[in-house]
Motif scaffolding. Structure first.
Motif, PDB file in Angstrom:
ATOM      1  N   VAL A   1       0.845  -1.194   0.000  1.00 13.83           N
ATOM      2  CA  VAL A   1       0.000   0.000   0.000  1.00 13.83           C
ATOM      3  C   VAL A   1       0.881   1.244   0.000  1.00 13.83           C
ATOM      4  CG1 VAL A   1      -1.693   1.335   1.320  1.00 13.83           C
ATOM      5  CG2 VAL A   1      -1.944  -1.151   1.123  1.00 13.83           C
ATOM      6  N   GLN A   2       1.956   1.204   0.783  1.00 10.08           N
ATOM      7  CA  GLN A   2       2.861   2.353   0.857  1.00 10.08           C
ATOM      8  C   GLN A   2       3.452   2.681  -0.502  1.00 10.08           C
ATOM      9  OE1 GLN A   2       3.987   4.495   3.754  1.00 10.08           O
ATOM     10  NE2 GLN A   2       4.205   5.490   1.765  1.00 10.08           N
ATOM     11  N   HIS A   3       3.757   1.662  -1.301  1.00 15.25           N
ATOM     12  CA  HIS A   3       4.311   1.912  -2.638  1.00 15.25           C
ATOM     13  C   HIS A   3       3.270   2.581  -3.536  1.00 15.25           C
ATOM     14  CE1 HIS A   3       7.231   1.319  -5.872  1.00 15.25           C
ATOM     15  NE2 HIS A   3       6.191   1.063  -6.650  1.00 15.25           N
ATOM     16  N   CYS A   4       2.033   2.121  -3.460  1.00 14.66           N
ATOM     17  CA  CYS A   4       0.961   2.753  -4.237  1.00 14.66           C
ATOM     18  C   CYS A   4       0.809   4.220  -3.857  1.00 14.66           C
ATOM     19  CB  CYS A   4      -0.366   2.023  -4.018  1.00 14.66           C
ATOM     20  SG  CYS A   4      -0.394   0.328  -4.631  1.00 14.66           S
ATOM     21  N   ILE A   5       0.874   4.487  -2.553  1.00 14.83           N
ATOM     22  CA  ILE A   5       0.733   5.867  -2.086  1.00 14.83           C
ATOM     23  C   ILE A   5       1.933   6.709  -2.494  1.00 14.83           C
ATOM     24  CG2 ILE A   5       0.449   7.327  -0.042  1.00 14.83           C
ATOM     25  CD1 ILE A   5      -1.992   5.511  -0.947  1.00 14.83           C
ATOM     26  N   SER A   6       3.110   6.102  -2.554  1.00 19.36           N
ATOM     27  CA  SER A   6       4.282   6.867  -2.994  1.00 19.36           C
ATOM     28  C   SER A   6       4.134   7.280  -4.455  1.00 19.36           C
ATOM     29  CB  SER A   6       5.564   6.056  -2.786  1.00 19.36           C
ATOM     30  OG  SER A   6       5.636   4.958  -3.690  1.00 19.36           O
ATOM     31  N   ILE A   7       3.516   6.428  -5.283  1.00 17.45           N
ATOM     32  CA  ILE A   7       3.236   6.790  -6.679  1.00 17.45           C
ATOM     33  C   ILE A   7       2.255   7.960  -6.710  1.00 17.45           C
ATOM     34  CG2 ILE A   7       2.199   6.007  -8.848  1.00 17.45           C
ATOM     35  CD1 ILE A   7       3.150   3.157  -8.083  1.00 17.45           C
ATOM     36  N   LEU A   8       1.195   7.848  -5.909  1.00 15.76           N
ATOM     37  CA  LEU A   8       0.193   8.915  -5.829  1.00 15.76           C
ATOM     38  C   LEU A   8       0.829  10.232  -5.397  1.00 15.76           C
ATOM     39  CD1 LEU A   8      -2.659  10.168  -5.507  1.00 15.76           C
ATOM     40  CD2 LEU A   8      -2.761   9.086  -3.265  1.00 15.76           C
ATOM     41  N   GLU A   9       1.648  10.182  -4.345  1.00 18.08           N
ATOM     42  CA  GLU A   9       2.180  11.423  -3.784  1.00 18.08           C
ATOM     43  C   GLU A   9       3.332  11.997  -4.599  1.00 18.08           C
ATOM     44  OE1 GLU A   9       2.858  10.754   0.379  1.00 18.08           O
ATOM     45  OE2 GLU A   9       0.691  10.738   0.805  1.00 18.08           O
ATOM     46  N   SER A  10       3.915  11.201  -5.483  1.00 15.41           N
ATOM     47  CA  SER A  10       4.860  11.772  -6.447  1.00 15.41           C
ATOM     48  C   SER A  10       4.108  12.629  -7.460  1.00 15.41           C
ATOM     49  CB  SER A  10       5.622  10.657  -7.176  1.00 15.41           C
ATOM     50  OG  SER A  10       6.467   9.971  -6.288  1.00 15.41           O
ATOM     51  N   PHE A  11       2.873  12.226  -7.745  1.00 15.45           N
ATOM     52  CA  PHE A  11       2.025  12.952  -8.690  1.00 15.45           C
ATOM     53  C   PHE A  11       1.312  14.124  -8.018  1.00 15.45           C
ATOM     54  CE2 PHE A  11      -2.185  13.390 -10.772  1.00 15.45           C
ATOM     55  CZ  PHE A  11      -1.771  13.728 -12.047  1.00 15.45           C
ATOM     56  N   ALA A  12       0.812  13.901  -6.810  1.00 12.14           N
ATOM     57  CA  ALA A  12       0.049  14.922  -6.078  1.00 12.14           C
ATOM     58  C   ALA A  12       0.565  14.996  -4.642  1.00 12.14           C
ATOM     59  CB  ALA A  12      -1.442  14.574  -6.090  1.00 12.14           C
ATOM     60  N   PRO A  13       1.726  15.655  -4.427  1.00  9.98           N
ATOM     61  CA  PRO A  13       2.326  15.704  -3.089  1.00  9.98           C
ATOM     62  C   PRO A  13       1.402  16.313  -2.041  1.00  9.98           C
ATOM     63  CG  PRO A  13       3.852  16.527  -4.761  1.00  9.98           C
ATOM     64  CD  PRO A  13       2.519  16.378  -5.434  1.00  9.98           C
TER      65      PRO A  13
ATOM     66  N   VAL B   1      -8.454   5.075   7.036  1.00 13.74           N
ATOM     67  CA  VAL B   1      -8.749   3.829   7.748  1.00 13.74           C
ATOM     68  C   VAL B   1      -7.718   2.792   7.324  1.00 13.74           C
ATOM     69  CG1 VAL B   1     -10.417   1.935   8.064  1.00 13.74           C
ATOM     70  CG2 VAL B   1     -11.246   4.281   7.839  1.00 13.74           C
ATOM     71  N   GLY B   2      -7.293   1.924   8.266  1.00 16.08           N
ATOM     72  CA  GLY B   2      -6.423   0.811   7.920  1.00 16.08           C
ATOM     73  C   GLY B   2      -4.952   1.119   8.081  1.00 16.08           C
ATOM     74  N   THR B   3      -4.134   0.448   7.277  1.00 13.52           N
ATOM     75  CA  THR B   3      -2.683   0.557   7.400  1.00 13.52           C
ATOM     76  C   THR B   3      -2.029   0.640   6.027  1.00 13.52           C
ATOM     77  OG1 THR B   3      -0.680  -0.550   8.219  1.00 13.52           O
ATOM     78  CG2 THR B   3      -2.464  -1.972   7.451  1.00 13.52           C
ATOM     79  N   LEU B   4      -0.864   1.284   6.003  1.00 10.01           N
ATOM     80  CA  LEU B   4      -0.058   1.324   4.786  1.00 10.01           C
ATOM     81  C   LEU B   4       0.906   0.146   4.729  1.00 10.01           C
ATOM     82  CD1 LEU B   4       0.927   5.121   4.690  1.00 10.01           C
ATOM     83  CD2 LEU B   4      -1.125   4.033   3.785  1.00 10.01           C
ATOM     84  N   GLN B   5       1.044  -0.564   5.865  1.00  5.71           N
ATOM     85  CA  GLN B   5       2.059  -1.612   5.986  1.00  5.71           C
ATOM     86  C   GLN B   5       1.494  -2.982   5.642  1.00  5.71           C
ATOM     87  OE1 GLN B   5       4.983  -0.214   6.417  1.00  5.71           O
ATOM     88  NE2 GLN B   5       3.907   1.721   6.717  1.00  5.71           N
ATOM     89  N   LYS B   6       1.041  -3.135   4.412  1.00  9.05           N
ATOM     90  CA  LYS B   6       0.568  -4.434   3.937  1.00  9.05           C
ATOM     91  C   LYS B   6       0.665  -4.457   2.418  1.00  9.05           C
ATOM     92  CE  LYS B   6      -4.335  -3.358   3.237  1.00  9.05           C
ATOM     93  NZ  LYS B   6      -5.730  -3.754   3.506  1.00  9.05           N
ATOM     94  N   LYS B   7       0.558  -5.655   1.863  1.00 10.02           N
ATOM     95  CA  LYS B   7       0.529  -5.802   0.411  1.00 10.02           C
ATOM     96  C   LYS B   7      -0.895  -5.582  -0.093  1.00 10.02           C
ATOM     97  CE  LYS B   7       4.865  -7.120  -0.039  1.00 10.02           C
ATOM     98  NZ  LYS B   7       5.858  -6.312  -0.783  1.00 10.02           N
ATOM     99  N   THR B   8      -1.013  -5.176  -1.343  1.00  6.83           N
ATOM    100  CA  THR B   8      -2.329  -5.001  -1.940  1.00  6.83           C
ATOM    101  C   THR B   8      -2.378  -5.697  -3.289  1.00  6.83           C
ATOM    102  OG1 THR B   8      -3.924  -3.405  -2.818  1.00  6.83           O
ATOM    103  CG2 THR B   8      -1.624  -2.720  -2.823  1.00  6.83           C
ATOM    104  N   THR B   9      -3.440  -6.458  -3.502  1.00  6.21           N
ATOM    105  CA  THR B   9      -3.614  -7.156  -4.778  1.00  6.21           C
ATOM    106  C   THR B   9      -4.491  -6.367  -5.732  1.00  6.21           C
ATOM    107  OG1 THR B   9      -5.523  -8.388  -3.927  1.00  6.21           O
ATOM    108  CG2 THR B   9      -3.354  -9.398  -3.648  1.00  6.21           C
ATOM    109  N   LYS B  10      -5.370  -5.523  -5.160  1.00  7.77           N
ATOM    110  CA  LYS B  10      -6.281  -4.771  -6.019  1.00  7.77           C
ATOM    111  C   LYS B  10      -6.601  -3.415  -5.387  1.00  7.77           C
ATOM    112  CE  LYS B  10      -9.402  -7.066  -8.248  1.00  7.77           C
ATOM    113  NZ  LYS B  10     -10.626  -7.838  -8.597  1.00  7.77           N
TER     114      LYS B  10
END
Length: 373
Positions: A7-19, A33-42
């Motif tokens: 999830v953290q990697h997905c958010i890093s992509i987002l925040e590179s685009f929209a800091p 809600v939830g955590t950034l410290q997990k894998k995401t499949t979808k």
């Protein structure tokens, strides 16, 4: 081999685009809600996080929702699971679905919500309607042997330094002599320990936004041959890139009010719009703002717009616009749904670039609470 992104990697992509720094003060963006410290499949991209949107995520087995409108825009004092909001949070926690919000930072981002709206309207010669953020600029000067100057220049340019208007890799070079003495324990690229050395060097100067300083310095150091590179960083007073809310531009050809309304409905797949007729002249210069556009009426007028396309226009503000000669098309807050496919492309391209198998889908739930009867 299947490779899931965090999830953290997905958010890093987002925040590179929209800091996050682009967001308005007090806007509750980020983890909801939830955590950034997990894998995401979808990953599912949504405009709003309503209970039926969460049900959709559960059905489609999405474990991360990236939304434009924060789930908890108004702080909660309690989580009552007998209410829709409480049940929504309960379902998210039960099914381990993380929710992350990108709101005004996604509005302000270059190529973000308001650019997507302007693209749909086919606006040309565009500019920001109301500035809210200006990049701080710095100058970086580095001293390097002439043999490695081109390598260092290229590394800096590839890292984003030296971008001025429609030009990239901009820098200036001067020749000189570098003097130094390698001390005990050093591993000099040129010279020997304990002996004063003079080397023909060049000074490379370039300008860069403060936001990429660490990236640029890291790229420069990796390309530099010296064990200890000499470089300086200076603040400069040059105006940086201005970003903000809304876009103003021109239609390919003038329209009357009825033609503009039809154009807006077609662009955003709408059955109807509300219109305020401010004048009878041809309409060509257009301001567009996603969401609530009441605060941008004066700005649209001051920038010479013939019409403002936005949502949530109040009755008395409509009177003000009409009396000031500004035509308004209230297409509804929900036109921001355009962000679903726009952000899907951003996240999906970032994941594919890094060879992840995580899927990115868009919510198909229509969240506009209004209907025309």
């Amino acid at each position: 081999m299947t490779k899931w992104a965090s999830v953290q990697h997905c958010i890093s992509i987002l925040e590179s685009f929209a800091p996050k720094r682009y967001a308005y003060e007090g806007d509750p963006i980020g983890l909801q809600v939830g955590t950034l410290q997990k894998k995401t499949t979808k990953v599912m991209i949504a405009l709003d996080v309503l209970e039926e949107v969460v049900d959709e995520a559960i059905e489609k087995k999405a474990d991360l929702i990236i939304a434009h409108h924060p789930l908890m825009y108004i702080p909660l004092k309690r989580i009552d699971t007998s209410t829709a909001k409480g049940r929504t949070i309960q379902k998210l926690l039960q099914h381990d679905i993380t929710v992350y919000a990108a709101h005004t930072n996604l509005d302000v981002a270059e190529g973000g919500v308001n650019d997507w709206l302007a693209d749909a309207l086919k606006l040309q010669n565009r500019a920001v309607l109301q500035s809210s953020y200006e990049e701080e600029l710095l100058k970086l000067a580095v001293f390097v042997p002439a043999s490695h100057a081109e390598r260092v220049r290229e590394a800096l340019g590839n890292a984003g330094a030296g971008h001025i208007g429609q030009y990239s890799h901009c820098s200036f070079t001067t020749n000189g002599t570098g003097n130094f003495m390698p001390l005990e324990g050093s591993s000099p690229f040129i010279g020997k320990q304990g002996i004063m050395e003079s080397v023909e060097e060049v000074k490379i100067e370039t300008i860069l936004p403060a936001s990429i300083l660490n990236k640029a310095v890291s790229a420069m150091l990796n390309a530099h041959p010296y064990e200890e590179a000499a470089y300086d960083i200076y603040p400069v007073n040059n105006p940086g890139q201005k970003l903000g809310i809304g876009q103003i531009g021109t239609l390919p050809s003038p329209m009357n009010l009825e033609e503009l309304a039809a154009h807006v409905k077609n662009a955003f797949s709408l059955k109807a719009v509300r219109a305020v007729k401010g004048h009878d002249r041809p309409i060509q210069k257009i301001a567009v703002v996603g969401g609530d556009g009441n605060k941008f009426i004066k700005g649209a007028i001051s920038k010479g717009a013939d019409a403002l396309i936005t949502g949530d226009i109040y009755y008395h503000n409509a009177h003000d616009a009409m009396e000031e000669g500004l035509t308004v098309i209230d297409a509804g807050h929900n036109i921001e749904k355009i962000m679903k496919h726009g952000l899907q492309r951003v996240i999906d391209e970032g994941l594919k670039k890094d060879h992840y198998s995580t899927e990115v889908i868009v919510s198909e739930i229509h969240t506009d609470p209004f209907t025309f009867v």
